[in-house]
Design an enzyme around this catalytic site. Structure first.
Site, PDB file in Angstrom:
ATOM      1  N   LEU A 228     -18.401  -0.902   1.275  1.00 48.78           N
ATOM      2  CA  LEU A 228     -17.373  -1.033   2.327  1.00 48.78           C
ATOM      3  C   LEU A 228     -18.001  -1.121   3.725  1.00 48.78           C
ATOM      4  CD1 LEU A 228     -14.258  -0.931   2.848  1.00 48.78           C
ATOM      5  CD2 LEU A 228     -14.589   1.499   3.350  1.00 48.78           C
TER       6      LEU A 228
ATOM      7  N   HIS B 198     -14.760  -5.878  11.784  1.00 53.15           N
ATOM      8  CA  HIS B 198     -14.478  -4.439  11.707  1.00 53.15           C
ATOM      9  C   HIS B 198     -14.482  -3.863  13.117  1.00 53.15           C
ATOM     10  CE1 HIS B 198     -14.246  -0.490   9.918  1.00 53.15           C
ATOM     11  NE2 HIS B 198     -15.181  -0.091  10.758  1.00 53.15           N
TER      12      HIS B 198
ATOM     13  N   ASN C  31     -16.329 -10.531   7.508  1.00 55.65           N
ATOM     14  CA  ASN C  31     -15.293  -9.553   7.845  1.00 55.65           C
ATOM     15  C   ASN C  31     -15.468  -9.130   9.295  1.00 55.65           C
ATOM     16  OD1 ASN C  31     -13.170  -7.587   7.429  1.00 55.65           O
ATOM     17  ND2 ASN C  31     -14.755  -6.003   7.331  1.00 55.65           N
TER      18      ASN C  31
ATOM     19  N   GLY D  11      -2.301 -10.643  12.262  1.00 54.76           N
ATOM     20  CA  GLY D  11      -3.157 -11.812  12.151  1.00 54.76           C
ATOM     21  C   GLY D  11      -3.635 -12.376  13.471  1.00 54.76           C
TER      22      GLY D  11
ATOM     23  N   SER E 168     -17.632  -5.517  15.152  1.00 50.48           N
ATOM     24  CA  SER E 168     -18.728  -6.184  14.453  1.00 50.48           C
ATOM     25  C   SER E 168     -18.162  -7.215  13.491  1.00 50.48           C
ATOM     26  CB  SER E 168     -19.527  -5.168  13.616  1.00 50.48           C
ATOM     27  OG  SER E 168     -19.966  -4.086  14.397  1.00 50.48           O
TER      28      SER E 168
ATOM     29  N   ASN F  71      -6.535 -11.981  14.864  1.00 49.53           N
ATOM     30  CA  ASN F  71      -7.882 -12.535  14.677  1.00 49.53           C
ATOM     31  C   ASN F  71      -7.831 -13.864  13.934  1.00 49.53           C
ATOM     32  OD1 ASN F  71     -10.222 -10.818  15.662  1.00 49.53           O
ATOM     33  ND2 ASN F  71      -8.891  -9.274  14.759  1.00 49.53           N
TER      34      ASN F  71
HETATM   35  C1  GAR Z   1      -8.346  -5.702  13.745  1.00 49.39           C
HETATM   36  O1  GAR Z   1      -8.593  -4.765  14.764  1.00 49.39           O
HETATM   37  C2  GAR Z   1      -9.454  -5.667  12.724  1.00 49.39           C
HETATM   38  O2  GAR Z   1     -10.718  -5.443  13.271  1.00 49.39           O
HETATM   39  C3  GAR Z   1      -9.023  -4.516  11.873  1.00 49.39           C
HETATM   40  O3  GAR Z   1      -7.636  -4.641  11.747  1.00 49.39           O
HETATM   41  C4  GAR Z   1      -7.114  -5.291  12.926  1.00 49.39           C
HETATM   42  C5  GAR Z   1      -6.294  -6.483  12.476  1.00 49.39           C
HETATM   43  O4  GAR Z   1      -5.632  -7.061  13.571  1.00 49.39           O
HETATM   44  N1  GAR Z   1      -9.662  -4.539  10.601  1.00 49.39           N
HETATM   45  C6  GAR Z   1      -9.988  -3.458   9.921  1.00 49.39           C
HETATM   46  O5  GAR Z   1      -9.749  -2.337  10.300  1.00 49.39           O
HETATM   47  C7  GAR Z   1     -10.673  -3.724   8.600  1.00 49.39           C
HETATM   48  N2  GAR Z   1     -11.199  -2.519   8.049  1.00 49.39           N
HETATM   49  P1  GAR Z   1      -5.052  -8.532  13.458  1.00 49.39           P
HETATM   50  O6  GAR Z   1      -4.214  -8.605  12.185  1.00 49.39           O
HETATM   51  O7  GAR Z   1      -4.199  -8.681  14.685  1.00 49.39           O
HETATM   52  O8  GAR Z   1      -6.212  -9.483  13.419  1.00 49.39           O
END
Ligand code: GAR
Length: 196
Positions: free
Chosen positions: A145, A110, A108, A13, A137, A15
């Site tokens: 997706l 990505h 979202n 988490g 992005s 982000n």
């Molecule tokens: C992040 O890098 C995010 O962009 C990615 O998962 C990670 C979560 O990190 N998301 C995806 O791949 C979605 N398809 P976090 O839990 O430390 O924010």
């Protein structure tokens, strides 16, 4: 009126933290609830410590019945009257039935320069392809997706000695700048693209 934001996480988490920490002062939105499909997600413990409401809807008992899982998420969210949902490392695919009512209000992040590298393992795929630039992005979520209108992108260089992990770490630094910048603008009613 202050916008009410729900943030969905599956893991650490980081982000989500960046979003929560930015939603202060004159920001048009506030973090209202953090939801996870994983009770052990580090992000859930952190949000709870901050005094933010948390909800856990474990996907496993639904055994692949996505509409039933999503109905449980809907029920958990109902009391919060959310205006915006931010997916922040939420690693479950949502069906069109869940997404439709939130279209235009669900974001979202990505870890790629969409439309390149939808799906998983983006960093390894960038290295395999020999790209010299990578990034992340933020986009509006649609039923397809990692699709939907792009609200912001941030780039990083790919270095000769990068591994998927070193590249992921460099992208993550940019994610933590990009997502708050996009949400701040979006919550204020401005959907112009953010470029970092
Ligand atoms: C992040 O890098 C995010 O962009 C990615 O998962 C990670 C979560 O990190 N998301 C995806 O791949 C979605 N398809 P976090 O839990 O430390 O924010």
């Amino acid at each position: 009126m202050t916008k009410r934001v729900g943030i969905f996480v599956s893991g650490g988490g980081s982000n989500m933290r960046a979003l929560v920490e930015d939603m202060t002062g004159d920001h048009a939105a506030r973090a209202t609830v953090v939801l996870s499909n994983n009770a052990d997600a580090g992000g859930i413990a952190w949000a709870r410590d901050q005094g933010i409401a948390t909800e856990v809807v474990d996907h496993r008992p639904f055994k692949g019945d996505r509409p039933a899982f999503e109905a449980a998420i809907d029920a958990a969210l109902a009391p919060y009257n959310l205006d915006i949902i931010c997916l922040a490392g939420f690693m479950r695919v949502l069906t069109a039935g869940f997404v439709a009512p939130w279209q235009g209000r669900m974001l979202n992040i990505h870890p790629s320069l969409l439309p390149k590298y939808k799906g998983l393992h983006t960093h390894a795929r960038v290295l395999e392809a020999g790209d010299s630039v990578h990034g992340c992005s933020v986009h509006l979520v649609t039923a397809a997706l990692d699709d939907g209108p792009i609200l912001g992108q941030a780039t990083v260089p790919v270095l000769d000695d990068d591994t998927p992990d070193t590249l992921a770490a460099r992208v993550l630094v940019q994610e933590h700048r990009l997502y708050p910048a996009v949400l701040r603008r979006f919550a204020a009613g401005d959907s112009r693209m953010v470029t970092l």
